[in-house]
Write a protein that holds these residues in place. Structure first.
Motif, PDB file in Angstrom:
ATOM      1  N   LEU A 191       0.825  -1.214   0.000  1.00  0.00           N
ATOM      2  CA  LEU A 191       0.000   0.000   0.000  1.00  0.00           C
ATOM      3  C   LEU A 191       0.863   1.270   0.000  1.00  0.00           C
ATOM      4  N   HIS A 192       1.879   1.276   0.860  1.00  0.00           N
ATOM      5  CA  HIS A 192       2.697   2.492   0.952  1.00  0.00           C
ATOM      6  C   HIS A 192       3.473   2.738  -0.339  1.00  0.00           C
ATOM      7  N   ASN A 193       3.947   1.668  -0.951  1.00  0.00           N
ATOM      8  CA  ASN A 193       4.608   1.832  -2.258  1.00  0.00           C
ATOM      9  C   ASN A 193       3.620   2.359  -3.290  1.00  0.00           C
ATOM     10  N   PHE A 194       2.416   1.811  -3.257  1.00  0.00           N
ATOM     11  CA  PHE A 194       1.371   2.237  -4.198  1.00  0.00           C
ATOM     12  C   PHE A 194       1.028   3.714  -3.980  1.00  0.00           C
ATOM     13  N   LEU A 195       0.798   4.089  -2.722  1.00  0.00           N
ATOM     14  CA  LEU A 195       0.351   5.457  -2.426  1.00  0.00           C
ATOM     15  C   LEU A 195       1.433   6.486  -2.751  1.00  0.00           C
ATOM     16  N   PHE A 196       2.684   6.123  -2.440  1.00  0.00           N
ATOM     17  CA  PHE A 196       3.762   7.081  -2.707  1.00  0.00           C
ATOM     18  C   PHE A 196       3.878   7.327  -4.214  1.00  0.00           C
ATOM     19  N   ALA A 197       3.826   6.241  -4.990  1.00  0.00           N
ATOM     20  CA  ALA A 197       3.887   6.399  -6.456  1.00  0.00           C
ATOM     21  C   ALA A 197       2.678   7.194  -6.954  1.00  0.00           C
ATOM     22  N   ALA A 198       1.495   6.866  -6.433  1.00  0.00           N
ATOM     23  CA  ALA A 198       0.272   7.540  -6.894  1.00  0.00           C
ATOM     24  C   ALA A 198       0.343   9.034  -6.578  1.00  0.00           C
ATOM     25  N   LYS A 199       0.814   9.347  -5.389  1.00  0.00           N
ATOM     26  CA  LYS A 199       0.868  10.756  -4.997  1.00  0.00           C
ATOM     27  C   LYS A 199       1.763  11.561  -5.938  1.00  0.00           C
ATOM     28  N   HIS A 200       2.851  10.909  -6.402  1.00  0.00           N
ATOM     29  CA  HIS A 200       3.813  11.639  -7.231  1.00  0.00           C
ATOM     30  C   HIS A 200       3.633  11.371  -8.725  1.00  0.00           C
TER      31      HIS A 200
END
Ligand code: GLU
Length: 440
Positions: free
Chosen positions: A24-33
């Motif tokens: 999730l954190h990998n997904f969210l960080f990529a999505a945010k940027h």
């Protein structure tokens, strides 16, 4: 720079909350940027990796809504590892070793016995082949380059390479250990941010030297404090909690993801219905260093709160046919699980059993039937009705609301009455009040 993250599970079993959180954190960080989120299947261990586990990883990520932008499998990439291995070997950064595990163990004990750190004593010269033994391989750390990085969660990290054993990177049978292939992949796939548990901090130290040895800039690292099971009667082994468990319990993916996105951070844990909203507020600056306590009960609570605010479109395909948008809005406040909605079929789409009330309450609901009949039903009938009854009978609180709920729904608790009463309509509400007034 485009942000590229990766989630790199080994396909040796189902995903559990710990690695779902990392994904999730990998997904969210990529999505945010506006970046890319890769899935890398770490299946260099051919004995322990299974096709079923790999398929389950895909299915679990799909159910959670964490679809990767691309998928790679380490077992498809052995040629690349071989080439890079040869390059490092030619440069003197990889060397052959012939010790048996017993010999290594003995050496370690001798060092510890002398009060010294049990660091592998690298030979002064290239090891001579030993008759009848195939070598395993170690990566030669550069003792003259201090290791350090600015971790996005842990801040400044420093390691002295002299206090670290040259890591074994390949076994005598030619199979790969995790360390080197991971670095080769991170370089080849352009990974910019490695987000993983703090159990990998010491791996990162030696991997940083591998990035340098391969002539690449290292990615940035974020090492998260580990997840631990909260004490409590519902606490479970974390390894047992995953998508299967969530599905069995009828829980929404976003209930789990809302919790895992914020647990261990300074941000409030709250029900958030959509991933982009979680991504927008995601920031490693909010992450703490203390272990995060995971509690399944909290997922259940978030699940209820999520449903209470859920729009119809997001759940429509999973609802029974009898639930249209109006019924959804009238009933969602009663749900802790989506499947609970079936309990409310009779209340909105059929007849309820005649509730039994005390004599006093029967007199009260008879008055309520009269008041409901003269209530203006166009605006907020529940408010209008209860206000009128309050003035007329002097009742308030539970004495006012409970007999009405019981008469109109047949139940002691349930959805908010305002939207429900509007949905049922004047005629049905008046009739139910009249019937309840005459019950025995
Ligand atoms: N396969 C490794 C693990 O599951 C990957 C670690 C990493 O993210 O580099 O621990």
């Amino acid at each position: 720079m485009t942000v590229v993250t990766r989630f790199a599970p080994s396909p040796t079993g189902r995903l559990h909350v710990g690695n779902i959180r990392t994904a999730l954190h990998n997904f969210l960080f990529a999505a945010k940027h506006g970046g890319r989120f890769l899935l890398r299947i770490d299946d260099t261990d051919r004995e322990r990796s299974t096709a079923e586990a790999e398929a389950a990883i895909h299915a679990d990520l799909a159910w959670l809504g964490l679809a990767p932008d691309a998928v790679f499998r380490q077992s498809d990439r052995f040629d690349l590892y071989e080439r890079e291995f040869e390059r490092l070997r030619a440069a003197g950064r990889i060397y052959a070793c012939y010790e048996t595990p017993e010999e290594l163990d003995l050496r370690r004990k001798v060092l510890l016995g002398r009060g010294l750190p049990p660091v592998y004593e690298r030979p002064a010269q290239e090891n001579a082949p030993v008759e009848g033994r195939s070598p395993h391989w170690r990566f030669r750390l550069d003792h003259d380059s201090p290791i350090g990085w600015d971790d996005l969660i842990r801040g400044e990290q420093k390691f002295d390479p002299r206090l670290i054993s040259d890591p074994v990177i390949r076994r005598a049978d030619g199979s790969w250990l995790y360390l080197l292939p991971s670095v080769i992949d991170d370089i080849d796939l352009g990974v910019t941010h490695v987000v993983r548990g703090e159990d990998h901090v010491s791996n990162s130290a030696v991997q940083l030297q591998m990035f340098a040895a391969l002539g690449a800039d290292p990615p940035q690292f974020a090492h998260e404090a580990l997840l631990v099971a909260a004490e409590g009667k519902l606490s479970k082994r974390l390894g047992a909690v995953g998508v299967g468990e969530m599905q069995e319990e009828g829980l929404e993916p976003m209930a789990l993801l809302s919790l895992l996105a914020r647990l261990g951070t300074s941000q409030p844990v709250e029900p958030i219905g959509h991933l982009p909203e979680l991504a927008a507020t995601f920031d490693f600056d909010h992450f703490g260093r203390a272990p995060a306590h995971f509690d399944m009960e909290q997922v259940g609570q978030l699940n209820a709160r999520l449903l209470h605010q859920h729009d119809y479109a997001g759940v429509a395909t999973r609802l029974p046919d009898w639930v249209d948008a109006d019924r959804w809005l009238a009933l969602r406040s009663a749900l802790t699980r989506l499947s609970d909605i079936d309990q409310w079929h009779e209340v909105v789409a059929g007849d309820i059993p005649v509730p039994s009330l005390s004599e006093e309450d029967r007199t009260f609901v008879a008055a309520a039937a009269g008041a409901a009949n003269s209530t203006d039903w166009t605006a907020d009938p529940w408010h209008a009705l209860t206000n009128a009854l309050k003035a007329e009978t002097g009742r308030k609180g539970r004495a006012l609301f409970h007999p009405l709920r019981k008469a109109i729904t047949g139940q002691d608790s349930g959805p908010e009455m305002g939207p429900l009463v509007r949905l049922l309509g004047k005629e049905r509400v008046v009739r139910r009040l009249e019937v309840a007034a005459q019950s025995t």
